[in-house]
Design a protein around this motif. Structure first.
Motif, PDB file in Angstrom:
ATOM      1  N   VAL A  31       0.851  -1.185   0.000  1.00  0.00           N
ATOM      2  CA  VAL A  31       0.000   0.000   0.000  1.00  0.00           C
ATOM      3  C   VAL A  31       0.887   1.235   0.000  1.00  0.00           C
ATOM      4  O   VAL A  31       1.750   1.384   0.858  1.00  0.00           O
ATOM      5  CB  VAL A  31      -0.916   0.039   1.255  1.00  0.00           C
ATOM      6  N   SER A  32       0.653   2.098  -0.986  1.00  0.00           N
ATOM      7  CA  SER A  32       1.378   3.371  -1.020  1.00  0.00           C
ATOM      8  C   SER A  32       0.491   4.412  -1.681  1.00  0.00           C
ATOM      9  O   SER A  32      -0.355   4.089  -2.515  1.00  0.00           O
ATOM     10  CB  SER A  32       2.687   3.243  -1.798  1.00  0.00           C
ATOM     11  N   LYS A  33       0.679   5.622  -1.285  1.00  0.00           N
ATOM     12  CA  LYS A  33      -0.011   6.740  -1.912  1.00  0.00           C
ATOM     13  C   LYS A  33       1.004   7.866  -1.987  1.00  0.00           C
ATOM     14  O   LYS A  33       1.621   8.224  -0.987  1.00  0.00           O
ATOM     15  CB  LYS A  33      -1.221   7.168  -1.095  1.00  0.00           C
ATOM     16  N   ALA A  34       1.177   8.402  -3.181  1.00  0.00           N
ATOM     17  CA  ALA A  34       2.125   9.504  -3.355  1.00  0.00           C
ATOM     18  C   ALA A  34       1.653  10.702  -2.548  1.00  0.00           C
ATOM     19  O   ALA A  34       0.451  10.950  -2.432  1.00  0.00           O
ATOM     20  CB  ALA A  34       2.230   9.861  -4.826  1.00  0.00           C
ATOM     21  N   PRO A  35       2.577  11.438  -1.989  1.00  0.00           N
ATOM     22  CA  PRO A  35       2.191  12.628  -1.224  1.00  0.00           C
ATOM     23  C   PRO A  35       1.638  13.699  -2.154  1.00  0.00           C
ATOM     24  O   PRO A  35       1.970  13.750  -3.338  1.00  0.00           O
ATOM     25  CB  PRO A  35       3.504  13.082  -0.584  1.00  0.00           C
ATOM     26  N   ASP A  36       0.781  14.540  -1.608  1.00  0.00           N
ATOM     27  CA  ASP A  36       0.345  15.705  -2.361  1.00  0.00           C
ATOM     28  C   ASP A  36       1.535  16.642  -2.499  1.00  0.00           C
ATOM     29  O   ASP A  36       2.363  16.748  -1.594  1.00  0.00           O
ATOM     30  CB  ASP A  36      -0.800  16.425  -1.626  1.00  0.00           C
ATOM     31  N   PHE A  37       1.619  17.303  -3.629  1.00  0.00           N
ATOM     32  CA  PHE A  37       2.696  18.272  -3.848  1.00  0.00           C
ATOM     33  C   PHE A  37       2.363  19.495  -3.005  1.00  0.00           C
ATOM     34  O   PHE A  37       1.348  20.146  -3.227  1.00  0.00           O
ATOM     35  CB  PHE A  37       2.750  18.653  -5.327  1.00  0.00           C
ATOM     36  N   PRO A  38       3.173  19.822  -2.002  1.00  0.00           N
ATOM     37  CA  PRO A  38       2.864  20.954  -1.132  1.00  0.00           C
ATOM     38  C   PRO A  38       2.747  22.263  -1.920  1.00  0.00           C
ATOM     39  O   PRO A  38       3.589  22.566  -2.777  1.00  0.00           O
ATOM     40  CB  PRO A  38       4.043  21.007  -0.163  1.00  0.00           C
ATOM     41  N   ALA A  39       1.705  23.030  -1.628  1.00  0.00           N
ATOM     42  CA  ALA A  39       1.477  24.298  -2.320  1.00  0.00           C
ATOM     43  C   ALA A  39       2.673  25.239  -2.167  1.00  0.00           C
ATOM     44  O   ALA A  39       3.057  25.930  -3.119  1.00  0.00           O
ATOM     45  CB  ALA A  39       0.200  24.953  -1.796  1.00  0.00           C
ATOM     46  N   ALA A  40       3.263  25.261  -0.986  1.00  0.00           N
ATOM     47  CA  ALA A  40       4.418  26.134  -0.754  1.00  0.00           C
ATOM     48  C   ALA A  40       5.591  25.751  -1.655  1.00  0.00           C
ATOM     49  O   ALA A  40       6.335  26.618  -2.129  1.00  0.00           O
ATOM     50  CB  ALA A  40       4.842  26.080   0.713  1.00  0.00           C
ATOM     51  N   ALA A  41       5.754  24.461  -1.925  1.00  0.00           N
ATOM     52  CA  ALA A  41       6.835  24.011  -2.804  1.00  0.00           C
ATOM     53  C   ALA A  41       6.549  24.405  -4.247  1.00  0.00           C
ATOM     54  O   ALA A  41       7.458  24.782  -4.993  1.00  0.00           O
ATOM     55  CB  ALA A  41       7.019  22.506  -2.687  1.00  0.00           C
ATOM     56  N   VAL A  42       5.289  24.330  -4.649  1.00  0.00           N
ATOM     57  CA  VAL A  42       4.910  24.743  -6.003  1.00  0.00           C
ATOM     58  C   VAL A  42       5.171  26.239  -6.172  1.00  0.00           C
ATOM     59  O   VAL A  42       5.770  26.667  -7.167  1.00  0.00           O
ATOM     60  CB  VAL A  42       3.432  24.404  -6.296  1.00  0.00           C
ATOM     61  N   GLU A  43       4.741  27.014  -5.184  1.00  0.00           N
ATOM     62  CA  GLU A  43       4.974  28.469  -5.230  1.00  0.00           C
ATOM     63  C   GLU A  43       6.456  28.796  -5.340  1.00  0.00           C
ATOM     64  O   GLU A  43       6.854  29.708  -6.064  1.00  0.00           O
ATOM     65  CB  GLU A  43       4.421  29.141  -3.974  1.00  0.00           C
ATOM     66  N   ALA A  44       7.266  28.070  -4.610  1.00  0.00           N
ATOM     67  CA  ALA A  44       8.714  28.315  -4.603  1.00  0.00           C
ATOM     68  C   ALA A  44       9.425  27.619  -5.768  1.00  0.00           C
ATOM     69  O   ALA A  44      10.651  27.682  -5.858  1.00  0.00           O
ATOM     70  CB  ALA A  44       9.297  27.854  -3.273  1.00  0.00           C
ATOM     71  N   GLN A  45       8.656  26.937  -6.635  1.00  0.00           N
ATOM     72  CA  GLN A  45       9.219  26.223  -7.789  1.00  0.00           C
ATOM     73  C   GLN A  45      10.226  25.154  -7.358  1.00  0.00           C
ATOM     74  O   GLN A  45      11.235  24.928  -8.024  1.00  0.00           O
ATOM     75  CB  GLN A  45       9.862  27.209  -8.779  1.00  0.00           C
ATOM     76  N   GLN A  46       9.936  24.481  -6.237  1.00  0.00           N
ATOM     77  CA  GLN A  46      10.813  23.426  -5.737  1.00  0.00           C
ATOM     78  C   GLN A  46      10.372  22.090  -6.319  1.00  0.00           C
ATOM     79  O   GLN A  46       9.188  21.762  -6.316  1.00  0.00           O
ATOM     80  CB  GLN A  46      10.760  23.362  -4.214  1.00  0.00           C
ATOM     81  N   GLN A  47      11.328  21.333  -6.799  1.00  0.00           N
ATOM     82  CA  GLN A  47      11.072  19.985  -7.284  1.00  0.00           C
ATOM     83  C   GLN A  47      12.330  19.154  -7.086  1.00  0.00           C
ATOM     84  O   GLN A  47      13.381  19.684  -6.760  1.00  0.00           O
ATOM     85  CB  GLN A  47      10.661  19.996  -8.755  1.00  0.00           C
ATOM     86  N   GLY A  48      12.202  17.860  -7.267  1.00  0.00           N
ATOM     87  CA  GLY A  48      13.367  16.990  -7.145  1.00  0.00           C
ATOM     88  C   GLY A  48      13.033  15.702  -6.436  1.00  0.00           C
ATOM     89  O   GLY A  48      11.873  15.413  -6.138  1.00  0.00           O
ATOM     90  N   ASP A  49      14.065  14.920  -6.181  1.00  0.00           N
ATOM     91  CA  ASP A  49      13.908  13.605  -5.561  1.00  0.00           C
ATOM     92  C   ASP A  49      14.145  13.683  -4.060  1.00  0.00           C
ATOM     93  O   ASP A  49      15.114  14.303  -3.612  1.00  0.00           O
ATOM     94  CB  ASP A  49      14.901  12.610  -6.150  1.00  0.00           C
ATOM     95  N   VAL A  50      13.251  13.024  -3.319  1.00  0.00           N
ATOM     96  CA  VAL A  50      13.438  12.855  -1.880  1.00  0.00           C
ATOM     97  C   VAL A  50      13.829  11.395  -1.666  1.00  0.00           C
ATOM     98  O   VAL A  50      13.051  10.487  -1.971  1.00  0.00           O
ATOM     99  CB  VAL A  50      12.169  13.206  -1.086  1.00  0.00           C
ATOM    100  N   VAL A  51      15.039  11.174  -1.179  1.00  0.00           N
ATOM    101  CA  VAL A  51      15.550   9.827  -0.945  1.00  0.00           C
ATOM    102  C   VAL A  51      15.427   9.538   0.546  1.00  0.00           C
ATOM    103  O   VAL A  51      15.828  10.349   1.377  1.00  0.00           O
ATOM    104  CB  VAL A  51      17.025   9.708  -1.395  1.00  0.00           C
ATOM    105  N   MET A  52      14.828   8.376   0.854  1.00  0.00           N
ATOM    106  CA  MET A  52      14.566   8.025   2.251  1.00  0.00           C
ATOM    107  C   MET A  52      15.038   6.616   2.558  1.00  0.00           C
ATOM    108  O   MET A  52      15.110   5.765   1.674  1.00  0.00           O
ATOM    109  CB  MET A  52      13.060   8.105   2.529  1.00  0.00           C
ATOM    110  N   ARG A  53      15.319   6.392   3.833  1.00  0.00           N
ATOM    111  CA  ARG A  53      15.605   5.061   4.362  1.00  0.00           C
ATOM    112  C   ARG A  53      14.455   4.716   5.302  1.00  0.00           C
ATOM    113  O   ARG A  53      14.242   5.390   6.317  1.00  0.00           O
ATOM    114  CB  ARG A  53      16.950   5.063   5.085  1.00  0.00           C
ATOM    115  N   LEU A  54      13.687   3.689   4.940  1.00  0.00           N
ATOM    116  CA  LEU A  54      12.511   3.293   5.712  1.00  0.00           C
ATOM    117  C   LEU A  54      12.820   2.043   6.523  1.00  0.00           C
ATOM    118  O   LEU A  54      13.347   1.065   5.981  1.00  0.00           O
ATOM    119  CB  LEU A  54      11.334   2.992   4.786  1.00  0.00           C
ATOM    120  N   THR A  55      12.470   2.055   7.788  1.00  0.00           N
ATOM    121  CA  THR A  55      12.558   0.852   8.606  1.00  0.00           C
ATOM    122  C   THR A  55      11.180   0.216   8.610  1.00  0.00           C
ATOM    123  O   THR A  55      10.185   0.856   8.946  1.00  0.00           O
ATOM    124  CB  THR A  55      12.983   1.187  10.050  1.00  0.00           C
ATOM    125  N   VAL A  56      11.133  -1.053   8.199  1.00  0.00           N
ATOM    126  CA  VAL A  56       9.886  -1.803   8.122  1.00  0.00           C
ATOM    127  C   VAL A  56       9.929  -2.896   9.184  1.00  0.00           C
ATOM    128  O   VAL A  56      10.892  -3.672   9.237  1.00  0.00           O
ATOM    129  CB  VAL A  56       9.698  -2.426   6.718  1.00  0.00           C
TER     130      VAL A  56
END
Length: 111
Positions: A31-56
């Motif tokens: 089960v996964s759902k992509a996060p909503d693109f934060p409005a503040a990030a859109v306003e600031a023209q921020q984009q890119g990859d978020v790399v994470m380490r998940l503990t399952v």
């Protein structure tokens, strides 16, 4: 059927066969759902990859998220919040579930 084969081996050899090493299987995302693109990030023209380490954990729940790379704090927060809602088939060795660490990347792109 398997039980009778094991019993036959025990009778012929007098002791149980050497234990085969159980194969490790990585966790599988259910089960996964992509996060909503934060409005503040859109306003600031921020984009890119978020790399994470998940503990399952052994139940397939994400118990810890470490952001290892992100273009901004806003996108890092949105990705981490979404990752905590993921569910996995846990990693397992043979029939025994065990905790694991997964690398995951969310790609935020402006259209």
């Amino acid at each position: 059927m398997l039980l009778s084969r094991v019993l036959l081996v025990l009778c012929l050899h007098g002791s149980p066969p050497a234990r085969l090493e159980a194969r490790w299987e990585p966790p599988q995302l259910l089960v996964s759902k992509a996060p909503d693109f934060p409005a503040a990030a859109v306003e600031a023209q921020q984009q890119g990859d978020v790399v994470m380490r998940l503990t399952v954990d052994e139940d397939g729940r994400v118990t810890d998220v470490v952001v290892t790379r992100a273009p901004s704090e806003i996108l890092a927060r949105a990705a981490a919040e979404a990752a905590y809602r993921f569910r996995f088939v846990p990693a397992h060795r043979g029939l025994k579930a065990e905790p694991s660490i997964v690398r995951y990347v969310f790609r935020f792109r402006l259209s």
